[in-house]
Design a protein around this motif. Sequence first.
Motif, PDB file in Angstrom:
ATOM      1  N   ASP A  47       0.611  -1.410   0.121  1.00  0.00           N
ATOM      2  CA  ASP A  47       0.179   0.444   0.340  1.00  0.00           C
ATOM      3  C   ASP A  47       1.072   0.893  -0.195  1.00  0.00           C
ATOM      4  O   ASP A  47       0.949   2.198  -0.575  1.00  0.00           O
ATOM      5  N   HIS A  48       1.972   0.914   0.644  1.00  0.00           N
ATOM      6  CA  HIS A  48       2.885   2.297   0.985  1.00  0.00           C
ATOM      7  C   HIS A  48       3.521   2.581  -0.285  1.00  0.00           C
ATOM      8  O   HIS A  48       2.685   4.264  -1.254  1.00  0.00           O
ATOM      9  N   ARG A 146      -0.812   7.551   7.315  1.00  0.00           N
ATOM     10  CA  ARG A 146      -1.923   6.353   6.910  1.00  0.00           C
ATOM     11  C   ARG A 146      -2.695   6.135   8.074  1.00  0.00           C
ATOM     12  O   ARG A 146      -3.234   5.002   8.845  1.00  0.00           O
ATOM     13  N   ASP A 147      -1.490   6.284   9.374  1.00  0.00           N
ATOM     14  CA  ASP A 147      -2.057   6.008  10.513  1.00  0.00           C
ATOM     15  C   ASP A 147      -3.618   6.671  11.484  1.00  0.00           C
ATOM     16  O   ASP A 147      -3.955   6.479  11.939  1.00  0.00           O
ATOM     17  N   LYS A 148      -2.906   8.596  10.792  1.00  0.00           N
ATOM     18  CA  LYS A 148      -3.930   9.320  11.151  1.00  0.00           C
ATOM     19  C   LYS A 148      -5.217   9.797  10.229  1.00  0.00           C
ATOM     20  O   LYS A 148      -5.827  10.127   9.690  1.00  0.00           O
ATOM     21  N   CYS A 149      -4.754   8.803   8.668  1.00  0.00           N
ATOM     22  CA  CYS A 149      -5.469   9.114   7.431  1.00  0.00           C
ATOM     23  C   CYS A 149      -5.522  10.629   7.365  1.00  0.00           C
ATOM     24  O   CYS A 149      -6.914  11.355   6.796  1.00  0.00           O
ATOM     25  N   GLU A 150      -4.376  11.493   6.702  1.00  0.00           N
ATOM     26  CA  GLU A 150      -3.753  12.680   7.400  1.00  0.00           C
ATOM     27  C   GLU A 150      -3.278  13.213   6.525  1.00  0.00           C
ATOM     28  O   GLU A 150      -2.091  12.219   6.133  1.00  0.00           O
ATOM     29  N   ILE A 151      -3.271  14.487   4.901  1.00  0.00           N
ATOM     30  CA  ILE A 151      -1.996  14.394   4.937  1.00  0.00           C
ATOM     31  C   ILE A 151      -1.432  15.540   5.603  1.00  0.00           C
ATOM     32  O   ILE A 151      -1.887  16.788   6.187  1.00  0.00           O
ATOM     33  N   SER A 152       0.457  16.599   6.304  1.00  0.00           N
ATOM     34  CA  SER A 152       0.245  17.410   6.685  1.00  0.00           C
ATOM     35  C   SER A 152       1.076  17.955   5.747  1.00  0.00           C
ATOM     36  O   SER A 152       2.710  17.110   5.113  1.00  0.00           O
ATOM     37  N   TYR A 170      -7.928  13.239   4.670  1.00  0.00           N
ATOM     38  CA  TYR A 170      -8.085  12.062   3.591  1.00  0.00           C
ATOM     39  C   TYR A 170      -9.396  12.847   3.193  1.00  0.00           C
ATOM     40  O   TYR A 170     -10.013  12.490   3.967  1.00  0.00           O
ATOM     41  N   GLY A 171      -9.340  12.380   1.076  1.00  0.00           N
ATOM     42  CA  GLY A 171     -10.874  13.234   1.120  1.00  0.00           C
ATOM     43  C   GLY A 171     -10.388  15.061   0.461  1.00  0.00           C
ATOM     44  O   GLY A 171     -11.244  15.290  -0.013  1.00  0.00           O
ATOM     45  N   MET A 172      -9.975  15.112   1.009  1.00  0.00           N
ATOM     46  CA  MET A 172      -9.801  17.136   1.112  1.00  0.00           C
ATOM     47  C   MET A 172      -8.664  17.098  -0.223  1.00  0.00           C
ATOM     48  O   MET A 172      -7.867  16.495   0.220  1.00  0.00           O
ATOM     49  N   ASP A 173      -8.879  18.096  -0.915  1.00  0.00           N
ATOM     50  CA  ASP A 173      -8.054  18.194  -1.716  1.00  0.00           C
ATOM     51  C   ASP A 173      -6.647  19.495  -0.791  1.00  0.00           C
ATOM     52  O   ASP A 173      -6.879  19.714   0.176  1.00  0.00           O
ATOM     53  N   VAL A 174      -5.500  18.932  -1.396  1.00  0.00           N
ATOM     54  CA  VAL A 174      -4.189  19.517  -0.775  1.00  0.00           C
ATOM     55  C   VAL A 174      -3.773  20.807  -1.898  1.00  0.00           C
ATOM     56  O   VAL A 174      -2.671  19.596  -2.895  1.00  0.00           O
ATOM     57  N   LEU A 189      -6.312   8.196  -1.140  1.00  0.00           N
ATOM     58  CA  LEU A 189      -5.592   7.463  -0.598  1.00  0.00           C
ATOM     59  C   LEU A 189      -6.473   6.625   0.364  1.00  0.00           C
ATOM     60  O   LEU A 189      -5.859   5.630   1.238  1.00  0.00           O
ATOM     61  N   LYS A 190      -7.910   6.980   0.688  1.00  0.00           N
ATOM     62  CA  LYS A 190      -8.552   6.026   1.456  1.00  0.00           C
ATOM     63  C   LYS A 190      -8.691   4.389   1.086  1.00  0.00           C
ATOM     64  O   LYS A 190      -8.381   3.562   2.320  1.00  0.00           O
TER      65      LYS A 190
END
Length: 194
Positions: A47-48, A146-152, A170-174, A189-190
């Motif tokens: 998955d990575h 992937r732990d937090k399902c976020e992008i920083s 995840y799911g929001m545009d960046v 990414l989900k």
Amino acid sequence: MTAMIDRPHMLTEEFEAVARIAARETEGTRLEFIDGVLRSKAVPDGDHGMIIQWLTRICMQHRPELWLHPGQGLKVEQYRAGRAIPDAVLAPAGAFAGQGEWVAPDPALMVVEVTSWDSDTDRRDRIEKPRAYAETGIPVYLLIDRDKCEISLHTEPEGGRYLNVRTVPYGMDVGLPEPVGITLRTEPLKDWVR
């Protein structure tokens, strides 16, 4: 833990020799040298790899003059004494041609880390590496967590840190600012989390 730059575990040249041997003799581990401390990093899972593949396609579509160099070793930290292996480095296509395993980070526009499922990922990807990349002056650090399902998204390196950090689920545009200039649609990414 305080930085060991004044009293490193070993010299940078010694680390590079050990890292070459480890890469040749062992499977499942890569070595890094950050803050004067030897660290191991788990080899990525499937998955990575899919996340890096997804990001590579986006970069190729929007910035064909650049390349997302996977696993390129960088000289990081003050005076370039550290060694880090980001999951990917966005830089001009031929930026690292003719160089060795550890390259100067000057051409890097963005470094990317995708969290792994090891116990060291919190300290390594969320604390040590952002500091090392900021000290080096890399304009953008993208952490796909992937732990937090976020992008920083870390931008504006100054004084050994990134002044601007934006975290979205995840799911929001960046929008990756210049010098990258790409918008990521993160819904896919989900599919690559546990």
